[in-house]
Design a protein around this motif. Sequence first.
Motif, PDB file in Angstrom:
ATOM      1  N   LEU A 101       0.831  -1.202   0.000  1.00  0.00           N
ATOM      2  CA  LEU A 101       0.000   0.000   0.000  1.00  0.00           C
ATOM      3  C   LEU A 101       0.867   1.255   0.000  1.00  0.00           C
ATOM      4  N   CYS A 102       1.908   1.267   0.819  1.00  0.00           N
ATOM      5  CA  CYS A 102       2.830   2.419   0.849  1.00  0.00           C
ATOM      6  C   CYS A 102       3.447   2.658  -0.526  1.00  0.00           C
ATOM      7  N   ALA A 103       3.910   1.580  -1.140  1.00  0.00           N
ATOM      8  CA  ALA A 103       4.527   1.706  -2.464  1.00  0.00           C
ATOM      9  C   ALA A 103       3.508   2.195  -3.495  1.00  0.00           C
ATOM     10  N   ASP A 104       2.290   1.657  -3.450  1.00  0.00           N
ATOM     11  CA  ASP A 104       1.248   2.085  -4.392  1.00  0.00           C
ATOM     12  C   ASP A 104       0.928   3.565  -4.224  1.00  0.00           C
ATOM     13  N   VAL A 105       0.781   4.013  -2.978  1.00  0.00           N
ATOM     14  CA  VAL A 105       0.483   5.424  -2.715  1.00  0.00           C
ATOM     15  C   VAL A 105       1.633   6.300  -3.189  1.00  0.00           C
ATOM     16  N   TYR A 106       2.853   5.877  -2.905  1.00  0.00           N
ATOM     17  CA  TYR A 106       4.029   6.652  -3.284  1.00  0.00           C
ATOM     18  C   TYR A 106       4.170   6.788  -4.805  1.00  0.00           C
ATOM     19  N   MET A 107       3.806   5.748  -5.523  1.00  0.00           N
ATOM     20  CA  MET A 107       3.978   5.751  -6.978  1.00  0.00           C
ATOM     21  C   MET A 107       2.801   6.391  -7.724  1.00  0.00           C
TER      22      MET A 107
END
Length: 174
Positions: free
Chosen positions: A27-33
């Motif tokens: 989720l963190c990676a998805d939000v960041y990207m």
Amino acid sequence: LPFLFPQSSGLYEYKIFGGLADCPPKLCADVYMDLDFRKQWDQYVKELYKKTYDGEEVIYWEVQYPFPLSNRDYVYIRECREMDVDGRKIWVVLAQSVSVPQCPEKPGIIRVKSYKQSLAIESDGKTGSKVYMYYFDNPGGMIPSWLVNWAAKSGVPAFLKDMQKACRNYSKST
């Protein structure tokens, strides 16, 4: 907040170690990207988009600076990879400024020509994430280095809080 002090620029390079409770690493990676979503939660985004130049995906990002300072913009490449390291899933994001003739500097906006970032996100073993980030940029212009360093020192923790809030709201918006 450990950091290094490079004598050449007088600016800090930041190494951040932290955690985002209740935000799983994917989720963190998805939000960041997700650039479109970032426009919704990052109050400093003035303009942000991806464009392909000569077969390479490039990101343009204009950041709003407070008056009386001029806005800054970034032109950079970024890549995210999900890696398996001895059974641990780690999301790694690398970003670096590039020079693209098709994306010239705009009047009144200062181009950040020196920008590097490395980000690694993995599970904290519970419901959240452990995060490591290395970050450097030289905002250019006539900003005293003490002010740049103060802004980065206070801005990074604020960014992580905003990111955590964005993670909580992400599933509601997509």
